[in-house]
Design a protein around this motif. Structure first.
Motif, PDB file in Angstrom:
ATOM      1  N   VAL A  79       0.850  -1.192   0.000  1.00 36.59           N
ATOM      2  CA  VAL A  79       0.000   0.000   0.000  1.00 36.59           C
ATOM      3  C   VAL A  79       0.880   1.234   0.000  1.00 36.59           C
ATOM      4  O   VAL A  79       1.771   1.365   0.838  1.00 36.59           O
ATOM      5  CB  VAL A  79      -0.935   0.002   1.234  1.00 36.59           C
ATOM      6  CG1 VAL A  79      -1.759   1.277   1.279  1.00 36.59           C
ATOM      7  CG2 VAL A  79      -1.850  -1.219   1.214  1.00 36.59           C
ATOM      8  N   ALA A  80       0.621   2.148  -0.942  1.00 39.13           N
ATOM      9  CA  ALA A  80       1.429   3.368  -1.037  1.00 39.13           C
ATOM     10  C   ALA A  80       1.178   4.301   0.144  1.00 39.13           C
ATOM     11  O   ALA A  80       2.101   4.919   0.674  1.00 39.13           O
ATOM     12  CB  ALA A  80       1.136   4.086  -2.356  1.00 39.13           C
ATOM     13  N   GLU A  81      -0.083   4.393   0.562  1.00 38.54           N
ATOM     14  CA  GLU A  81      -0.417   5.303   1.660  1.00 38.54           C
ATOM     15  C   GLU A  81      -1.559   4.722   2.470  1.00 38.54           C
ATOM     16  O   GLU A  81      -2.583   4.324   1.913  1.00 38.54           O
ATOM     17  CB  GLU A  81      -0.826   6.678   1.117  1.00 38.54           C
ATOM     18  CG  GLU A  81      -1.168   7.678   2.196  1.00 38.54           C
ATOM     19  CD  GLU A  81      -1.595   9.033   1.634  1.00 38.54           C
ATOM     20  OE1 GLU A  81      -1.794   9.959   2.433  1.00 38.54           O
ATOM     21  OE2 GLU A  81      -1.739   9.143   0.407  1.00 38.54           O
ATOM     22  N   ARG A  82      -1.381   4.635   3.767  1.00 33.50           N
ATOM     23  CA  ARG A  82      -2.449   4.166   4.648  1.00 33.50           C
ATOM     24  C   ARG A  82      -3.238   5.367   5.153  1.00 33.50           C
ATOM     25  O   ARG A  82      -2.678   6.437   5.404  1.00 33.50           O
ATOM     26  CB  ARG A  82      -1.875   3.380   5.820  1.00 33.50           C
ATOM     27  CG  ARG A  82      -1.199   2.088   5.388  1.00 33.50           C
ATOM     28  CD  ARG A  82      -0.575   1.371   6.559  1.00 33.50           C
ATOM     29  NE  ARG A  82      -1.580   0.878   7.493  1.00 33.50           N
ATOM     30  CZ  ARG A  82      -1.280   0.285   8.653  1.00 33.50           C
ATOM     31  NH1 ARG A  82      -0.013   0.121   8.999  1.00 33.50           N
ATOM     32  NH2 ARG A  82      -2.229  -0.139   9.459  1.00 33.50           N
ATOM     33  N   VAL A  83      -4.527   5.172   5.298  1.00 35.87           N
ATOM     34  CA  VAL A  83      -5.412   6.272   5.672  1.00 35.87           C
ATOM     35  C   VAL A  83      -5.780   6.158   7.152  1.00 35.87           C
ATOM     36  O   VAL A  83      -6.312   5.138   7.595  1.00 35.87           O
ATOM     37  CB  VAL A  83      -6.684   6.269   4.809  1.00 35.87           C
ATOM     38  CG1 VAL A  83      -7.606   7.411   5.238  1.00 35.87           C
ATOM     39  CG2 VAL A  83      -6.315   6.396   3.334  1.00 35.87           C
ATOM     40  N   MET A  84      -5.479   7.211   7.900  1.00 37.29           N
ATOM     41  CA  MET A  84      -5.830   7.263   9.311  1.00 37.29           C
ATOM     42  C   MET A  84      -7.273   7.743   9.459  1.00 37.29           C
ATOM     43  O   MET A  84      -7.678   8.713   8.805  1.00 37.29           O
ATOM     44  CB  MET A  84      -4.879   8.230  10.035  1.00 37.29           C
ATOM     45  CG  MET A  84      -5.197   8.453  11.505  1.00 37.29           C
ATOM     46  SD  MET A  84      -5.026   6.990  12.545  1.00 37.29           S
ATOM     47  CE  MET A  84      -3.250   6.772  12.567  1.00 37.29           C
ATOM     48  N   PRO A  85      -8.090   7.088  10.270  1.00 32.76           N
ATOM     49  CA  PRO A  85      -9.453   7.588  10.485  1.00 32.76           C
ATOM     50  C   PRO A  85      -9.426   8.916  11.226  1.00 32.76           C
ATOM     51  O   PRO A  85      -8.421   9.289  11.843  1.00 32.76           O
ATOM     52  CB  PRO A  85     -10.099   6.490  11.331  1.00 32.76           C
ATOM     53  CG  PRO A  85      -8.952   5.853  12.047  1.00 32.76           C
ATOM     54  CD  PRO A  85      -7.797   5.904  11.088  1.00 32.76           C
ATOM     55  N   LEU A  86     -10.518   9.628  11.162  1.00 34.64           N
ATOM     56  CA  LEU A  86     -10.681  10.845  11.950  1.00 34.64           C
ATOM     57  C   LEU A  86     -11.187  10.458  13.337  1.00 34.64           C
ATOM     58  O   LEU A  86     -11.864   9.438  13.503  1.00 34.64           O
ATOM     59  CB  LEU A  86     -11.656  11.791  11.259  1.00 34.64           C
ATOM     60  CG  LEU A  86     -11.246  12.191   9.834  1.00 34.64           C
ATOM     61  CD1 LEU A  86     -12.340  13.024   9.173  1.00 34.64           C
ATOM     62  CD2 LEU A  86      -9.925  12.930   9.818  1.00 34.64           C
ATOM     63  N   VAL A  87     -10.854  11.260  14.325  1.00 35.84           N
ATOM     64  CA  VAL A  87     -11.103  10.863  15.709  1.00 35.84           C
ATOM     65  C   VAL A  87     -11.891  11.926  16.465  1.00 35.84           C
ATOM     66  O   VAL A  87     -11.951  13.096  16.066  1.00 35.84           O
ATOM     67  CB  VAL A  87      -9.777  10.588  16.453  1.00 35.84           C
ATOM     68  CG1 VAL A  87      -8.988   9.479  15.768  1.00 35.84           C
ATOM     69  CG2 VAL A  87      -8.922  11.857  16.563  1.00 35.84           C
ATOM     70  N   SER A  88     -12.485  11.486  17.577  1.00 33.68           N
ATOM     71  CA  SER A  88     -13.140  12.382  18.527  1.00 33.68           C
ATOM     72  C   SER A  88     -12.489  12.181  19.890  1.00 33.68           C
ATOM     73  O   SER A  88     -12.145  11.053  20.260  1.00 33.68           O
ATOM     74  CB  SER A  88     -14.640  12.089  18.613  1.00 33.68           C
ATOM     75  OG  SER A  88     -15.267  12.313  17.375  1.00 33.68           O
ATOM     76  N   ARG A  89     -12.317  13.277  20.617  1.00 36.39           N
ATOM     77  CA  ARG A  89     -11.713  13.181  21.953  1.00 36.39           C
ATOM     78  C   ARG A  89     -12.770  12.719  22.959  1.00 36.39           C
ATOM     79  O   ARG A  89     -13.872  13.281  23.022  1.00 36.39           O
ATOM     80  CB  ARG A  89     -11.154  14.538  22.379  1.00 36.39           C
ATOM     81  CG  ARG A  89     -10.485  14.505  23.767  1.00 36.39           C
ATOM     82  CD  ARG A  89     -10.184  15.900  24.271  1.00 36.39           C
ATOM     83  NE  ARG A  89      -9.087  16.504  23.549  1.00 36.39           N
ATOM     84  CZ  ARG A  89      -7.805  16.392  23.874  1.00 36.39           C
ATOM     85  NH1 ARG A  89      -7.461  15.669  24.924  1.00 36.39           N
ATOM     86  NH2 ARG A  89      -6.876  16.999  23.181  1.00 36.39           N
ATOM     87  N   VAL A  90     -12.409  11.698  23.739  1.00 34.83           N
ATOM     88  CA  VAL A  90     -13.277  11.221  24.816  1.00 34.83           C
ATOM     89  C   VAL A  90     -12.470  11.302  26.115  1.00 34.83           C
ATOM     90  O   VAL A  90     -11.607  10.456  26.371  1.00 34.83           O
ATOM     91  CB  VAL A  90     -13.760   9.777  24.575  1.00 34.83           C
ATOM     92  CG1 VAL A  90     -14.741   9.365  25.675  1.00 34.83           C
ATOM     93  CG2 VAL A  90     -14.413   9.646  23.200  1.00 34.83           C
ATOM     94  N   PRO A  91     -12.699  12.334  26.932  1.00 33.82           N
ATOM     95  CA  PRO A  91     -11.939  12.474  28.175  1.00 33.82           C
ATOM     96  C   PRO A  91     -12.165  11.299  29.122  1.00 33.82           C
ATOM     97  O   PRO A  91     -13.161  10.570  29.028  1.00 33.82           O
ATOM     98  CB  PRO A  91     -12.482  13.782  28.775  1.00 33.82           C
ATOM     99  CG  PRO A  91     -13.022  14.535  27.604  1.00 33.82           C
ATOM    100  CD  PRO A  91     -13.587  13.484  26.696  1.00 33.82           C
ATOM    101  N   ASN A  92     -11.247  11.129  30.049  1.00 39.43           N
ATOM    102  CA  ASN A  92     -11.354  10.075  31.038  1.00 39.43           C
ATOM    103  C   ASN A  92     -12.678  10.154  31.783  1.00 39.43           C
ATOM    104  O   ASN A  92     -13.140  11.245  32.147  1.00 39.43           O
ATOM    105  CB  ASN A  92     -10.185  10.177  32.027  1.00 39.43           C
ATOM    106  CG  ASN A  92     -10.175   9.043  33.031  1.00 39.43           C
ATOM    107  OD1 ASN A  92     -10.374   7.889  32.664  1.00 39.43           O
ATOM    108  ND2 ASN A  92      -9.939   9.363  34.288  1.00 39.43           N
TER     109      ASN A  92
END
Length: 199
Positions: A79-92
Protein backbone atom coordinates in the motif's frame (compact mmCIF):
# COMPACT_ATOMS: atom_id res chain seq x y z
CA UNK A 1 -11.00 4.59 40.63
CA UNK A 2 -8.31 2.38 39.14
CA UNK A 3 -7.76 2.38 35.38
CA UNK A 4 -9.74 -0.18 33.39
CA UNK A 5 -10.10 -1.03 29.72
CA UNK A 6 -12.58 1.13 27.81
CA UNK A 7 -16.08 -0.29 27.46
CA UNK A 8 -17.99 -0.68 24.20
CA UNK A 9 -21.68 -1.59 24.15
CA UNK A 10 -23.68 -2.12 20.94
CA UNK A 11 -27.44 -2.44 20.60
CA UNK A 12 -28.70 -3.57 17.16
CA UNK A 13 -32.10 -2.83 15.69
CA UNK A 14 -33.01 -4.50 12.41
CA UNK A 15 -35.97 -3.50 10.26
CA UNK A 16 -37.00 -4.22 6.70
CA UNK A 17 -35.12 -1.19 5.40
CA UNK A 18 -32.36 -0.41 7.89
CA UNK A 19 -29.88 -1.84 10.36
CA UNK A 20 -29.29 0.58 13.23
CA UNK A 21 -26.33 0.01 15.58
CA UNK A 22 -26.43 2.16 18.71
CA UNK A 23 -22.84 2.32 19.96
CA UNK A 24 -21.94 3.49 23.46
CA UNK A 25 -18.31 3.92 24.49
CA UNK A 26 -17.07 4.66 28.01
CA UNK A 27 -13.50 5.71 28.75
CA UNK A 28 -12.28 4.14 32.01
CA UNK A 29 -8.56 4.13 31.19
CA UNK A 30 -7.42 6.94 33.49
CA UNK A 31 -6.42 9.21 30.57
CA UNK A 32 -7.98 10.88 27.55
CA UNK A 33 -8.59 8.82 24.41
CA UNK A 34 -9.08 9.64 20.76
CA UNK A 35 -11.78 7.39 19.33
CA UNK A 36 -12.02 6.66 15.59
CA UNK A 37 -15.53 7.98 14.92
CA UNK A 38 -15.36 9.11 11.28
CA UNK A 39 -13.85 8.02 7.99
CA UNK A 40 -12.96 10.85 5.62
CA UNK A 41 -15.98 11.33 3.35
CA UNK A 42 -17.16 14.12 1.06
CA UNK A 43 -20.15 15.02 -1.11
CA UNK A 44 -19.61 15.15 -4.90
CA UNK A 45 -19.22 18.95 -4.67
CA UNK A 46 -16.27 18.57 -2.31
CA UNK A 47 -17.99 19.60 0.94
CA UNK A 48 -17.43 17.33 3.91
CA UNK A 49 -20.06 14.73 4.75
CA UNK A 50 -18.37 12.89 7.65
CA UNK A 51 -21.42 10.73 8.37
CA UNK A 52 -21.37 8.54 11.50
CA UNK A 53 -22.76 5.77 9.28
CA UNK A 54 -19.69 5.63 7.00
CA UNK A 55 -17.59 2.62 8.01
CA UNK A 56 -15.55 -0.21 6.57
CA UNK A 57 -17.83 -3.20 6.02
CA UNK A 58 -16.75 -6.79 5.50
CA UNK A 59 -18.12 -10.32 5.84
CA UNK A 60 -15.88 -12.72 7.78
CA UNK A 61 -16.90 -16.24 8.76
CA UNK A 62 -20.58 -15.41 8.31
CA UNK A 63 -20.40 -12.22 10.42
CA UNK A 64 -20.88 -8.65 9.18
CA UNK A 65 -17.92 -6.60 10.46
CA UNK A 66 -18.55 -2.85 10.83
CA UNK A 67 -15.24 -1.11 11.50
CA UNK A 68 -13.79 2.34 12.09
CA UNK A 69 -10.06 1.99 12.69
CA UNK A 70 -6.57 2.22 11.24
CA UNK A 71 -6.82 -0.88 9.09
CA UNK A 72 -4.10 -3.51 9.18
CA UNK A 73 -2.56 -4.15 5.75
CA UNK A 74 -2.49 -7.81 4.66
CA UNK A 75 1.04 -9.21 4.19
CA UNK A 76 0.34 -9.98 0.52
CA UNK A 77 -0.56 -6.35 -0.26
CA UNK A 78 1.67 -3.32 -0.80
CA UNK A 79 0.00 0.00 0.00
CA UNK A 80 1.43 3.37 -1.04
CA UNK A 81 -0.42 5.30 1.66
CA UNK A 82 -2.45 4.17 4.65
CA UNK A 83 -5.41 6.27 5.67
CA UNK A 84 -5.83 7.26 9.31
CA UNK A 85 -9.45 7.59 10.48
CA UNK A 86 -10.68 10.84 11.95
CA UNK A 87 -11.10 10.86 15.71
CA UNK A 88 -13.14 12.38 18.53
CA UNK A 89 -11.71 13.18 21.95
CA UNK A 90 -13.28 11.22 24.82
CA UNK A 91 -11.94 12.47 28.18
CA UNK A 92 -11.35 10.08 31.04
CA UNK A 93 -14.58 8.83 32.69
CA UNK A 94 -16.75 10.31 29.95
CA UNK A 95 -19.01 8.58 27.45
CA UNK A 96 -19.58 8.88 23.73
CA UNK A 97 -22.67 7.55 21.96
CA UNK A 98 -23.69 7.47 18.31
CA UNK A 99 -25.79 5.51 15.82
CA UNK A 100 -24.50 3.77 12.71
CA UNK A 101 -27.37 3.41 10.25
CA UNK A 102 -26.92 1.02 7.32
CA UNK A 103 -29.47 0.54 4.53
CA UNK A 104 -30.66 -3.02 3.96
CA UNK A 105 -28.98 -4.79 2.27
CA UNK A 106 -25.63 -3.27 3.32
CA UNK A 107 -22.81 -3.50 0.76
CA UNK A 108 -19.33 -4.51 1.82
CA UNK A 109 -16.73 -1.77 1.53
CA UNK A 110 -13.19 -2.81 2.44
CA UNK A 111 -10.35 -1.37 0.33
CA UNK A 112 -7.70 -3.98 1.16
CA UNK A 113 -9.92 -6.99 0.61
CA UNK A 114 -11.14 -5.54 -2.68
CA UNK A 115 -7.54 -4.85 -3.75
CA UNK A 116 -6.54 -8.45 -3.04
CA UNK A 117 -9.46 -9.77 -5.09
CA UNK A 118 -8.61 -7.40 -7.96
CA UNK A 119 -4.95 -8.49 -7.92
CA UNK A 120 -5.99 -12.15 -8.03
CA UNK A 121 -8.42 -11.54 -10.92
CA UNK A 122 -6.55 -9.37 -13.44
CA UNK A 123 -8.98 -7.85 -15.91
CA UNK A 124 -11.97 -8.71 -13.75
CA UNK A 125 -14.33 -6.22 -12.11
CA UNK A 126 -14.81 -6.48 -8.33
CA UNK A 127 -18.17 -5.26 -7.06
CA UNK A 128 -20.33 -5.77 -3.98
CA UNK A 129 -23.12 -7.66 -5.73
CA UNK A 130 -23.01 -11.22 -4.39
CA UNK A 131 -25.72 -12.13 -1.83
CA UNK A 132 -24.62 -13.43 1.56
CA UNK A 133 -26.63 -13.98 4.74
CA UNK A 134 -25.48 -13.15 8.29
CA UNK A 135 -27.16 -13.16 11.68
CA UNK A 136 -24.38 -11.53 13.72
CA UNK A 137 -22.58 -8.19 13.59
CA UNK A 138 -19.17 -7.34 15.02
CA UNK A 139 -18.53 -3.64 15.61
CA UNK A 140 -14.89 -2.53 15.80
CA UNK A 141 -13.52 0.88 16.83
CA UNK A 142 -9.90 2.00 17.02
CA UNK A 143 -8.95 3.99 20.12
CA UNK A 144 -5.71 5.92 20.65
CA UNK A 145 -4.38 6.94 24.09
CA UNK A 146 -3.53 10.63 23.99
CA UNK A 147 -0.18 11.93 25.25
CA UNK A 148 2.06 14.98 24.80
CA UNK A 149 3.60 13.53 21.63
CA UNK A 150 0.21 13.34 19.84
CA UNK A 151 -1.68 16.35 18.54
CA UNK A 152 -5.27 16.81 17.42
CA UNK A 153 -6.17 19.35 14.74
CA UNK A 154 -9.76 20.24 13.91
CA UNK A 155 -11.05 18.95 10.57
CA UNK A 156 -13.55 21.77 10.10
CA UNK A 157 -15.44 24.35 12.20
CA UNK A 158 -18.61 22.54 11.10
CA UNK A 159 -17.51 19.39 12.97
CA UNK A 160 -16.50 20.59 16.42
CA UNK A 161 -15.35 17.25 17.86
CA UNK A 162 -13.77 15.62 14.80
CA UNK A 163 -9.98 15.81 14.46
CA UNK A 164 -6.96 14.65 12.52
CA UNK A 165 -4.46 12.89 14.81
CA UNK A 166 -0.74 13.51 14.27
CA UNK A 167 1.76 11.99 13.81
CA UNK A 168 -0.21 9.07 12.41
CA UNK A 169 2.60 6.55 12.82
CA UNK A 170 2.85 7.17 16.57
CA UNK A 171 -0.93 6.98 16.92
CA UNK A 172 -1.11 3.77 14.90
CA UNK A 173 1.49 2.07 17.09
CA UNK A 174 -0.77 2.63 20.13
CA UNK A 175 -4.11 1.72 18.60
CA UNK A 176 -6.40 -0.42 20.74
CA UNK A 177 -9.12 -2.30 18.86
CA UNK A 178 -12.41 -2.38 20.74
CA UNK A 179 -14.72 -5.16 19.50
CA UNK A 180 -18.29 -6.10 20.32
CA UNK A 181 -20.21 -8.93 18.63
CA UNK A 182 -24.00 -8.95 18.80
CA UNK A 183 -26.73 -11.28 17.57
CA UNK A 184 -29.38 -9.87 15.23
CA UNK A 185 -33.12 -10.44 15.66
CA UNK A 186 -33.18 -12.22 12.28
CA UNK A 187 -31.15 -12.97 9.18
CA UNK A 188 -29.65 -10.05 7.25
CA UNK A 189 -28.90 -10.09 3.54
CA UNK A 190 -25.51 -8.52 2.75
CA UNK A 191 -24.00 -7.81 -0.66
CA UNK A 192 -20.50 -9.29 -0.58
CA UNK A 193 -17.74 -8.90 -3.16
CA UNK A 194 -17.98 -10.84 -6.39
CA UNK A 195 -15.80 -10.88 -9.49
CA UNK A 196 -17.10 -10.37 -13.02
CA UNK A 197 -14.53 -11.71 -15.46
CA UNK A 198 -14.16 -10.48 -19.05
CA UNK A 199 -15.83 -12.63 -21.72
Amino acid sequence: MSAKPPELAVTPRLSQYELVLTCRFRNLTGGDLALATRLYDAHPDGSLRLSPSTAYLDVRDGVLVVEKSYLAVPEELEVAERVMPLVSRVPNLEEWQEEIRLPVPPRVCHPYRRALLAAANIGGDVNADTPAVVDEVEVVFGAFPLADDLALSAVSPAFSNVFHIFPPGVAASRQMLLKKRVKLSGELLVLDYGVTKPK
